[in-house]
Design a protein around this motif. Sequence first.
Motif, mmCIF file in Angstrom:
data_model
loop_
_atom_site.group_PDB
_atom_site.id
_atom_site.type_symbol
_atom_site.label_atom_id
_atom_site.label_comp_id
_atom_site.label_asym_id
_atom_site.label_seq_id
_atom_site.Cartn_x
_atom_site.Cartn_y
_atom_site.Cartn_z
ATOM 1 N N GLN A 194 0.830 -1.206 0.000
ATOM 2 C CA GLN A 194 0.000 0.000 0.000
ATOM 3 C C GLN A 194 0.864 1.256 0.000
ATOM 4 O O GLN A 194 0.576 2.230 -0.708
ATOM 5 C CB GLN A 194 -0.918 -0.002 1.225
ATOM 6 N N VAL A 195 1.931 1.238 0.795
ATOM 7 C CA VAL A 195 2.840 2.389 0.839
ATOM 8 C C VAL A 195 3.464 2.610 -0.535
ATOM 9 O O VAL A 195 3.594 3.741 -1.012
ATOM 10 C CB VAL A 195 3.934 2.172 1.906
ATOM 11 N N ALA A 196 3.859 1.493 -1.187
ATOM 12 C CA ALA A 196 4.490 1.600 -2.504
ATOM 13 C C ALA A 196 3.548 2.235 -3.528
ATOM 14 O O ALA A 196 3.983 2.937 -4.444
ATOM 15 C CB ALA A 196 4.930 0.218 -2.980
ATOM 16 N N GLN A 197 2.233 1.998 -3.354
ATOM 17 C CA GLN A 197 1.254 2.529 -4.300
ATOM 18 C C GLN A 197 0.563 3.785 -3.793
ATOM 19 O O GLN A 197 -0.355 4.299 -4.437
ATOM 20 C CB GLN A 197 0.194 1.457 -4.594
ATOM 21 N N ASN A 198 1.018 4.267 -2.614
ATOM 22 C CA ASN A 198 0.416 5.458 -2.006
ATOM 23 C C ASN A 198 -1.088 5.288 -1.795
ATOM 24 O O ASN A 198 -1.889 6.183 -2.060
ATOM 25 C CB ASN A 198 0.691 6.704 -2.857
ATOM 26 N N THR A 199 -1.469 4.104 -1.305
ATOM 27 C CA THR A 199 -2.895 3.804 -1.084
ATOM 28 C C THR A 199 -3.096 3.244 0.325
ATOM 29 O O THR A 199 -3.854 2.290 0.523
ATOM 30 C CB THR A 199 -3.399 2.774 -2.116
ATOM 31 N N GLU A 200 -2.426 3.862 1.323
ATOM 32 C CA GLU A 200 -2.447 3.313 2.684
ATOM 33 C C GLU A 200 -3.850 3.200 3.275
ATOM 34 O O GLU A 200 -4.104 2.359 4.130
ATOM 35 C CB GLU A 200 -1.580 4.159 3.622
ATOM 36 N N LYS A 201 -4.767 4.069 2.843
ATOM 37 C CA LYS A 201 -6.093 4.064 3.481
ATOM 38 C C LYS A 201 -6.972 2.928 2.978
ATOM 39 O O LYS A 201 -8.064 2.702 3.506
ATOM 40 C CB LYS A 201 -6.792 5.400 3.275
ATOM 41 N N TYR A 202 -6.512 2.195 1.951
ATOM 42 C CA TYR A 202 -7.299 1.100 1.411
ATOM 43 C C TYR A 202 -6.722 -0.229 1.896
ATOM 44 O O TYR A 202 -5.690 -0.678 1.418
ATOM 45 C CB TYR A 202 -7.319 1.142 -0.118
ATOM 46 N N GLU A 203 -7.375 -0.834 2.860
ATOM 47 C CA GLU A 203 -6.876 -2.088 3.437
ATOM 48 C C GLU A 203 -7.093 -3.237 2.460
ATOM 49 O O GLU A 203 -8.129 -3.345 1.818
ATOM 50 C CB GLU A 203 -7.606 -2.400 4.750
ATOM 51 N N VAL A 204 -6.088 -4.112 2.341
ATOM 52 C CA VAL A 204 -6.215 -5.286 1.492
ATOM 53 C C VAL A 204 -7.260 -6.214 2.104
ATOM 54 O O VAL A 204 -7.165 -6.601 3.264
ATOM 55 C CB VAL A 204 -4.858 -6.017 1.359
ATOM 56 N N LYS A 205 -8.251 -6.577 1.326
ATOM 57 C CA LYS A 205 -9.360 -7.379 1.832
ATOM 58 C C LYS A 205 -9.120 -8.869 1.591
ATOM 59 O O LYS A 205 -8.627 -9.279 0.542
ATOM 60 C CB LYS A 205 -10.672 -6.968 1.139
ATOM 61 N N ALA A 206 -9.522 -9.671 2.579
ATOM 62 C CA ALA A 206 -9.402 -11.123 2.444
ATOM 63 C C ALA A 206 -10.438 -11.642 1.462
ATOM 64 O O ALA A 206 -11.546 -11.109 1.365
ATOM 65 C CB ALA A 206 -9.590 -11.790 3.807
ATOM 66 N N THR A 207 -10.074 -12.677 0.717
ATOM 67 C CA THR A 207 -11.008 -13.346 -0.170
ATOM 68 C C THR A 207 -11.595 -14.551 0.559
ATOM 69 O O THR A 207 -11.231 -14.834 1.705
ATOM 70 C CB THR A 207 -10.298 -13.788 -1.462
ATOM 71 N N THR A 208 -12.476 -15.293 -0.099
ATOM 72 C CA THR A 208 -13.089 -16.445 0.556
ATOM 73 C C THR A 208 -12.061 -17.566 0.715
ATOM 74 O O THR A 208 -11.083 -17.644 -0.044
ATOM 75 C CB THR A 208 -14.284 -16.970 -0.251
ATOM 76 N N TRP A 209 -12.311 -18.445 1.667
ATOM 77 C CA TRP A 209 -11.397 -19.567 1.904
ATOM 78 C C TRP A 209 -11.303 -20.451 0.663
ATOM 79 O O TRP A 209 -10.218 -20.917 0.296
ATOM 80 C CB TRP A 209 -11.885 -20.377 3.095
ATOM 81 N N LYS A 210 -12.428 -20.649 -0.019
ATOM 82 C CA LYS A 210 -12.446 -21.470 -1.233
ATOM 83 C C LYS A 210 -11.579 -20.851 -2.318
ATOM 84 O O LYS A 210 -10.793 -21.541 -2.991
ATOM 85 C CB LYS A 210 -13.883 -21.633 -1.740
ATOM 86 N N ALA A 211 -11.694 -19.532 -2.474
ATOM 87 C CA ALA A 211 -10.877 -18.830 -3.472
ATOM 88 C C ALA A 211 -9.395 -18.905 -3.108
ATOM 89 O O ALA A 211 -8.534 -19.062 -3.987
ATOM 90 C CB ALA A 211 -11.328 -17.375 -3.585
ATOM 91 N N ASP A 212 -9.090 -18.791 -1.814
ATOM 92 C CA ASP A 212 -7.704 -18.902 -1.355
ATOM 93 C C ASP A 212 -7.104 -20.249 -1.745
ATOM 94 O O ASP A 212 -5.991 -20.328 -2.273
ATOM 95 C CB ASP A 212 -7.625 -18.734 0.162
ATOM 96 N N MET A 213 -7.847 -21.324 -1.467
ATOM 97 C CA MET A 213 -7.327 -22.664 -1.723
ATOM 98 C C MET A 213 -7.133 -22.921 -3.206
ATOM 99 O O MET A 213 -6.146 -23.523 -3.632
ATOM 100 C CB MET A 213 -8.261 -23.715 -1.111
ATOM 101 N N LYS A 214 -8.074 -22.473 -4.027
ATOM 102 C CA LYS A 214 -7.933 -22.645 -5.478
ATOM 103 C C LYS A 214 -6.692 -21.926 -5.991
ATOM 104 O O LYS A 214 -5.933 -22.465 -6.799
ATOM 105 C CB LYS A 214 -9.178 -22.109 -6.189
ATOM 106 N N ALA A 215 -6.490 -20.695 -5.502
ATOM 107 C CA ALA A 215 -5.331 -19.907 -5.948
ATOM 108 C C ALA A 215 -4.023 -20.557 -5.517
ATOM 109 O O ALA A 215 -3.050 -20.600 -6.284
ATOM 110 C CB ALA A 215 -5.429 -18.491 -5.387
ATOM 111 N N LEU A 216 -3.960 -21.077 -4.282
ATOM 112 C CA LEU A 216 -2.732 -21.697 -3.788
ATOM 113 C C LEU A 216 -2.396 -22.977 -4.554
ATOM 114 O O LEU A 216 -1.232 -23.251 -4.848
ATOM 115 C CB LEU A 216 -2.850 -21.990 -2.289
ATOM 116 N N LEU A 217 -3.417 -23.762 -4.891
ATOM 117 C CA LEU A 217 -3.178 -25.001 -5.627
ATOM 118 C C LEU A 217 -2.733 -24.725 -7.068
ATOM 119 O O LEU A 217 -2.044 -25.547 -7.678
ATOM 120 C CB LEU A 217 -4.441 -25.865 -5.620
#
Length: 460
Positions: A194-217
């Motif tokens: 966020q600091v690198a993109q000068n967007t500190e006020k926008y928190e990175v949001k978590a995705t769903t657990w299912k989406a996480d697992m698909k992406a990791l695999l």
Amino acid sequence: MVMTARQAYITVGVLFLINLLNYMDRYTLAGVLPMIKKAFGLDFEVAGLLQTVFIVSYMSLAPIFGYLGDRYNRKIIMGTGILIWAGTTLATSFNVWLMLIIRGCVGIGEASYSTIAPTIIADMFSGQQRTKMLAFFYFAIPVGSGLGYVSGSQIAAATKSWRWAFRITPGIAVVLSGFCFFVITDPPRGHCEQVAQNTEKYEVKATTWKADMKALLRNKTYVWTTIGFTCVAFTTGALAFWAPTYITSAELAQGITSTSSTGLIFGAITCAAGITGVLIGAESSRRFRNRIPYADAIICAVGLLASAPFVYVSLFLAEVSLPLVWVLIFIGEVLINLNWTPIADILLYTVPPARRSTAEAFQILFSHLFGDAGSPYLIGAIADSITTNKEPAFQAFALKYALSITTFVCVLGGAGFLMASFSLEKDRKEAEFQTEHNIKNQIENYDESIHDDLLMMIPR
């Protein structure tokens, strides 16, 4: 959230101390295992089960804490887990049979901490500075492991009881738990990006657990490095647990009756080799990563492949020349310890911030499930199948051949890291793109919400 450099360094310092205590506690058992084994007449299989029970609990709970770590206050999760860890560690000192149950509960504290701490460091530092902080953090693994052998064996020798080896660390853990609650800083997830993109006020949001697992695999680098790390866990788990017992048996087989210094020597070698290996691994990563994009995976592969012959030869010389064995063990451990910083760094820059705790958790689950959860028990069971004779010469012979399996596992692990080198750069760029896309979507949604609010204010 504005975070100062001082807060970041204090946080890393506290996390280092917790990690140090973590590994001291984990390997205190190995330092006093010969005493416990003798006091209760345990065979190799049951003795190995003491460590396996802990690892199974630890790895099983890791995904739960990984999910929580990506969504809730991380320092509260860690602080609470460490308090549970302190209480259960103290409880293990009262009964060896009760220890089988309570050692499982110790895994609660370690799972809450290990899945979260690296992600906090990743959110406070980036680039070469992150590598340096991770190297400092992972110094705690070999140093803590070595201190675990030393403190366990020396406290037990001084008090004439193995029980006191488990009664020192809980008090320190309570203090460090307080540091978690009141001292360390929990930065926003993806803070560096966020600091690198000068967007500190926008928190990175978590995705769903299912989406996480698909992406990791789908992340080939993550999959292959997890396989490689599993082989590291198998090897280090088996050697760390059984090597002191094997060397003690080899000494007795040679007629050397004064074995009280074995744990001290092994612990000192583990500390020295760990510091050396982590330093070399981190410095190699720093020097070569910018010139060779896949350098981290190659460093891990070379370290693991090169360690195999040193470990193998050391096992077969223990009954011939112990001084030479100590030298070979030192070199082998240095090579294995090259891996710690590059492995952690690979995960953190090939996985987006929103799912890093989940990635850490499932890497812990897989690597321990097929690694050090079973290796102490498996080595013990193989040794028992070779001989049931309690004479030192037979015990050393059985453990020598059982432990030789670890050298072949090192070769498999090295192959896993070599495979990861082919996809590493692609997956790193994909993680950067996903992080930017996550923040961009939030900016667009934020702008749309302002637009909608303005429309509602227009008189109709």
